[in-house]
Scaffold this motif. Structure first.
Motif, PDB file in Angstrom:
ATOM      1  N   SER A   1      18.651  11.926 -43.163  1.00  0.00           N
ATOM      2  CA  SER A   1      18.314  13.051 -42.029  1.00  0.00           C
ATOM      3  C   SER A   1      18.533  14.188 -42.960  1.00  0.00           C
ATOM      4  N   VAL A   2      19.684  14.198 -43.946  1.00  0.00           N
ATOM      5  CA  VAL A   2      20.836  15.083 -44.317  1.00  0.00           C
ATOM      6  C   VAL A   2      21.004  15.622 -45.960  1.00  0.00           C
ATOM      7  N   PRO A   3      20.374  17.171 -46.162  1.00  0.00           N
ATOM      8  CA  PRO A   3      20.104  17.263 -47.069  1.00  0.00           C
ATOM      9  C   PRO A   3      21.097  16.755 -48.210  1.00  0.00           C
ATOM     10  N   ASP A   4      20.616  16.062 -49.056  1.00  0.00           N
ATOM     11  CA  ASP A   4      21.310  16.063 -50.283  1.00  0.00           C
ATOM     12  C   ASP A   4      21.436  16.234 -51.868  1.00  0.00           C
ATOM     13  N   ARG A   5      22.381  16.123 -52.673  1.00  0.00           N
ATOM     14  CA  ARG A   5      21.083  16.120 -54.261  1.00  0.00           C
ATOM     15  C   ARG A   5      20.720  14.603 -54.977  1.00  0.00           C
ATOM     16  N   VAL A   6      19.240  14.792 -55.112  1.00  0.00           N
ATOM     17  CA  VAL A   6      18.838  13.632 -56.420  1.00  0.00           C
ATOM     18  C   VAL A   6      19.512  14.075 -57.638  1.00  0.00           C
ATOM     19  N   ARG A   7      19.599  13.106 -58.114  1.00  0.00           N
ATOM     20  CA  ARG A   7      20.428  12.967 -59.376  1.00  0.00           C
ATOM     21  C   ARG A   7      19.784  12.322 -60.728  1.00  0.00           C
ATOM     22  N   PHE A   8      19.336  13.623 -61.697  1.00  0.00           N
ATOM     23  CA  PHE A   8      18.425  13.269 -62.666  1.00  0.00           C
ATOM     24  C   PHE A   8      19.049  12.347 -64.184  1.00  0.00           C
ATOM     25  N   PRO A   9      18.194  11.599 -64.596  1.00  0.00           N
ATOM     26  CA  PRO A   9      19.296  11.096 -65.467  1.00  0.00           C
ATOM     27  C   PRO A   9      19.922  11.815 -66.300  1.00  0.00           C
ATOM     28  N   ASN A  10      19.200  12.828 -67.263  1.00  0.00           N
ATOM     29  CA  ASN A  10      20.426  13.900 -67.858  1.00  0.00           C
ATOM     30  C   ASN A  10      20.743  15.145 -67.315  1.00  0.00           C
ATOM     31  N   ASN A  11      21.304  15.519 -65.626  1.00  0.00           N
ATOM     32  CA  ASN A  11      20.710  16.267 -65.536  1.00  0.00           C
ATOM     33  C   ASN A  11      19.924  17.242 -65.721  1.00  0.00           C
ATOM     34  N   GLU A  12      18.683  17.451 -65.614  1.00  0.00           N
ATOM     35  CA  GLU A  12      17.981  17.697 -66.297  1.00  0.00           C
ATOM     36  C   GLU A  12      17.417  19.706 -65.246  1.00  0.00           C
ATOM     37  N   THR A  13      17.198  20.961 -65.279  1.00  0.00           N
ATOM     38  CA  THR A  13      17.005  21.754 -64.864  1.00  0.00           C
ATOM     39  C   THR A  13      15.836  22.003 -64.441  1.00  0.00           C
ATOM     40  N   ILE A  14      15.310  20.981 -63.602  1.00  0.00           N
ATOM     41  CA  ILE A  14      14.239  21.025 -62.090  1.00  0.00           C
ATOM     42  C   ILE A  14      13.224  22.139 -62.264  1.00  0.00           C
ATOM     43  N   VAL A  15      11.826  22.721 -62.180  1.00  0.00           N
ATOM     44  CA  VAL A  15      10.910  23.908 -62.466  1.00  0.00           C
ATOM     45  C   VAL A  15       9.747  23.724 -61.859  1.00  0.00           C
ATOM     46  N   ALA A  16      10.232  22.750 -60.777  1.00  0.00           N
ATOM     47  CA  ALA A  16       8.836  21.716 -59.991  1.00  0.00           C
ATOM     48  C   ALA A  16       8.778  20.778 -59.368  1.00  0.00           C
ATOM     49  N   ILE A  17       8.189  20.920 -58.138  1.00  0.00           N
ATOM     50  CA  ILE A  17       8.666  19.822 -57.371  1.00  0.00           C
ATOM     51  C   ILE A  17       7.162  19.350 -56.108  1.00  0.00           C
ATOM     52  N   SER A  18       7.125  18.345 -55.693  1.00  0.00           N
ATOM     53  CA  SER A  18       5.814  17.486 -55.113  1.00  0.00           C
ATOM     54  C   SER A  18       7.020  16.900 -54.231  1.00  0.00           C
ATOM     55  N   ALA A  19       5.437  16.191 -53.375  1.00  0.00           N
ATOM     56  CA  ALA A  19       5.968  15.109 -52.167  1.00  0.00           C
ATOM     57  C   ALA A  19       4.952  15.100 -52.010  1.00  0.00           C
TER      58      ALA A  19
END
Length: 143
Positions: A24-42
Motif C-alpha cells: 500500500s506504500v509506494p516504493d521503488r522497483v529495481r531493474f537489473p542494471n539500474n535502467e532509465t525507464i521512459v515508458a510504463i504500463s500496467a
C-alpha cells in the motif's frame, strides 16, 4: 508479482502500523542494471516498462479463462522485472490491457503478447482465440 518488488500486507499491515515493504506504500522497483525507464504500463496482474535503450521489461502474470499463466512455461509469476525477448526490435512505447500487452517498436511495428482470448492480440486465427484453446496464449512475440 505485479508490483515488481517484495511487498506484504496491504490494508492489514497499515492497520497494524507496519508500512515497511507494504504493497500500500509506494516504493521503488529495481531493474537489473539500474535502467532509465521512459515508458510504463500496467494491467490487472502485470506491469511493463521500456528503458531508454528500447528494452522491454515485464513482471507479474496474465489470466485467462483457465486461470493464471506466466510469460514463459517455466515461471508462473515473475516477481521482479524480467527482460523480454523482442526479436531484436527496440521498443518505443508500451500499453497494457487487462491481460495483454501491446508494444510499439521504434521502427513503427506493433508487437503483442498475453491472453489471446477474444482476438485481443490481433494476430491469431479464430480457432486459437477460442477460450477453450490455449495455443494462442503461450505464443510469444509475433508481428
Amino acid at each position: 508479482g505485479g508490483l515488481g518488488r517484495d511487498a506484504r500486507g496491504g490494508h492489514l499491515a497499515l492497520q497494524q502500523g507496519e508500512t515497511t515493504g507494504s504493497e500500500s506504500v509506494p516504493d521503488r522497483v529495481r531493474f537489473p542494471n539500474n535502467e532509465t525507464i521512459v515508458a510504463i504500463s500496467a494491467g490487472d496482474s502485470h506491469s511493463c516498462a521500456v528503458d531508454s535503450k528500447g528494452l522491454l521489461f515485464a513482471w507479474g502474470c496474465f489470466r485467462d479463462s483457465g486461470g493464471k499463466f506466466g510469460f514463459s512455461g517455466k515461471v508462473d509469476i515473475q516477481y521482479s522485472p524480467a527482460l523480454m525477448a523482442t526479436k531484436g526490435e527496440q521498443m518505443k512505447d508500451v500499453m497494457s490491457g487487462v491481460d495483454h500487452v501491446l508494444a510499439l517498436t521504434k521502427s513503427g511495428h506493433v508487437m503483442t503478447f498475453g491472453c489471446a482470448e477474444q482476438g485481443r492480440l490481433g494476430r491469431m486465427i479464430k480457432s486459437e482465440c477460442d477460450a477453450k484453446t490455449k495455443a494462442g496464449d503461450k505464443v510469444m512475440w509475433k508481428e
